[in-house]
Design a protein around this motif. Structure first.
Motif, short mmCIF file in Angstrom:
data_model
loop_
_atom_site.label_atom_id
_atom_site.label_comp_id
_atom_site.label_asym_id
_atom_site.label_seq_id
_atom_site.Cartn_x
_atom_site.Cartn_y
_atom_site.Cartn_z
N PHE A 199 61.14 29.89 31.44
CA PHE A 199 60.95 30.44 32.68
C PHE A 199 59.40 30.93 32.79
CE2 PHE A 199 65.25 30.06 32.67
CZ PHE A 199 65.61 29.57 34.02
N LEU A 200 58.79 30.70 33.99
CA LEU A 200 57.70 31.53 34.36
C LEU A 200 58.09 32.40 35.41
CD1 LEU A 200 54.69 28.89 34.27
CD2 LEU A 200 54.89 31.05 32.88
N ILE A 201 57.62 33.56 35.27
CA ILE A 201 58.03 34.60 36.26
C ILE A 201 56.76 35.26 36.81
CG2 ILE A 201 58.98 37.02 36.70
CD1 ILE A 201 60.74 36.44 34.49
N PHE A 202 56.39 35.07 38.13
CA PHE A 202 55.35 35.44 38.98
C PHE A 202 55.63 36.86 39.52
CE2 PHE A 202 52.58 31.73 39.74
CZ PHE A 202 53.40 30.90 38.78
N ASP A 203 54.42 37.66 39.64
CA ASP A 203 54.55 38.86 40.31
C ASP A 203 54.86 38.65 41.91
OD1 ASP A 203 52.17 38.49 41.64
OD2 ASP A 203 51.13 39.93 40.72
N GLY A 204 55.30 39.78 42.48
CA GLY A 204 55.72 39.60 43.79
C GLY A 204 54.63 40.09 44.91
N SER A 205 55.16 40.84 45.76
CA SER A 205 54.52 41.12 47.15
C SER A 205 53.65 42.20 46.99
CB SER A 205 55.51 41.54 48.33
OG SER A 205 54.88 41.71 49.29
N MET A 206 52.33 41.85 46.93
CA MET A 206 51.29 42.86 46.78
C MET A 206 51.19 43.64 47.98
SD MET A 206 48.72 44.20 45.25
CE MET A 206 48.34 43.40 43.71
N GLY A 207 51.25 43.02 49.20
CA GLY A 207 51.10 43.59 50.44
C GLY A 207 52.04 44.77 50.72
N VAL A 208 53.35 44.34 50.42
CA VAL A 208 54.37 45.52 50.50
C VAL A 208 54.11 46.49 49.78
CG1 VAL A 208 56.97 46.01 50.24
CG2 VAL A 208 56.18 43.80 51.38
N LEU A 209 53.80 46.55 48.53
CA LEU A 209 53.44 47.64 47.52
C LEU A 209 52.33 48.35 47.97
CD1 LEU A 209 54.49 46.03 44.13
CD2 LEU A 209 55.43 47.97 45.65
N LEU A 210 51.16 47.70 48.64
CA LEU A 210 49.93 48.25 49.03
C LEU A 210 50.39 49.33 50.02
CD1 LEU A 210 47.09 45.87 48.81
CD2 LEU A 210 47.52 47.76 47.33
N GLN A 211 51.39 48.80 50.94
CA GLN A 211 51.98 49.75 52.18
C GLN A 211 52.49 51.14 51.54
OE1 GLN A 211 54.64 47.36 54.42
NE2 GLN A 211 52.83 46.21 55.24
N LYS A 212 53.23 51.04 50.46
CA LYS A 212 53.64 52.44 49.83
C LYS A 212 52.44 52.97 49.51
CE LYS A 212 57.30 52.04 47.10
NZ LYS A 212 58.02 51.67 46.01
N TYR A 213 51.42 52.56 49.05
CA TYR A 213 50.17 53.26 48.73
C TYR A 213 49.32 53.68 49.97
CZ TYR A 213 51.32 52.68 43.69
OH TYR A 213 51.72 52.58 42.51
N GLY A 214 49.70 53.42 51.23
CA GLY A 214 48.85 54.10 52.17
C GLY A 214 48.27 52.55 53.24
N LEU A 215 48.38 51.64 52.89
CA LEU A 215 47.83 50.38 53.64
C LEU A 215 48.44 50.57 54.92
CD1 LEU A 215 46.00 48.08 53.62
CD2 LEU A 215 48.27 46.69 53.40
N ARG A 216 47.49 50.61 56.04
CA ARG A 216 48.09 50.52 57.29
C ARG A 216 48.14 49.54 58.17
NH1 ARG A 216 44.17 54.33 56.24
NH2 ARG A 216 42.63 53.30 57.73
N ILE A 217 48.94 49.14 59.17
CA ILE A 217 48.94 48.26 59.98
C ILE A 217 47.45 47.73 60.43
CG2 ILE A 217 49.68 47.00 62.23
CD1 ILE A 217 52.18 48.92 61.71
N GLY A 218 47.03 46.53 60.10
CA GLY A 218 45.75 46.18 60.77
C GLY A 218 44.58 46.06 59.59
N GLU A 219 45.05 46.98 58.50
CA GLU A 219 44.11 47.10 57.53
C GLU A 219 44.11 45.92 56.44
OE1 GLU A 219 42.61 50.72 54.27
OE2 GLU A 219 44.72 50.54 55.21
#
Length: 181
Positions: A34-54
């Motif tokens: 099996f190959l396992i790819f990483d997941g949702s970068m955008g959701v994790l960036l939101q945890k680090y402060g990414l704001r709507i529209g950024e």
């Protein structure tokens, strides 16, 4: 070749028979693994402060340590393939951001390569964000050119290209042709 998708586990099972290939191909398709790819970068960036529209891709320049730490957390969790933070790195989405396609793609690949070690890197290509003709104003050639720009900028360091989350098959065709050429 047979490919089985398991959406619950987000893995791809491959049954590939090949006689010769590059080191990357050998890493990709070993027997019946099996190959396992990483997941949702955008959701994790939101945890680090990414704001709507950024733009999530702006973090490659402003906060590379955050992007790197996310890649490393996926590796620690068992990911075989690290996906670059370039989902929205088209000239159309970056138009008013102050960032260029080359700058974003190169920075993302550099971050991913440093974080990934011997893991594979996938250049992430997402939708342009405009409707294609005849429903919108984006021509096939313009879509192809935008995808080609992203791919040419990233070809030097990526092991593969991941084309994802597109609903228009014509847009997918433009991205696949750009990748193949």
């Amino acid at each position: 070749a047979a490919i089985q998708w398991n959406a619950n586990a987000a893995t791809v099972k491959t049954n590939i028979v090949h006689t010769e290939g590059t080191e990357t191909m050998n890493k990709l398709f070993k027997n019946d693994e099996f190959l396992i790819f990483d997941g949702s970068m955008g959701v994790l960036l939101q945890k680090y402060g990414l704001r709507i529209g950024e733009l999530p891709e702006s973090y490659n320049i402003k906060y590379p340590e955050i992007v790197s730490s996310i890649h490393k957390s996926y590796i620690a969790a068992g990911a075989d393939v690290i996906i670059t933070n370039t989902f929205g790195a088209s000239r159309y989405k970056l138009k008013d951001s102050g960032y260029g396609v080359g700058e974003i793609v190169k920075s993302s690949l550099d971050i991913a390569r440093k974080a990934a070690g011997d893991k594979l890197i996938a250049l992430d290509i997402g939708p342009i964000g405009q409707l294609m003709e005849p429903y919108g104003t984006l021509s096939f050639q313009d879509a192809y050119d935008a995808f080609a720009e992203q791919i040419v900028e990233g070809a030097y360091a990526a092991d593969m290209i991941l084309i994802e989350t597109m609903s228009d098959i014509y847009e997918v065709k433009a991205a696949v042709l750009a990748a193949k050429e």
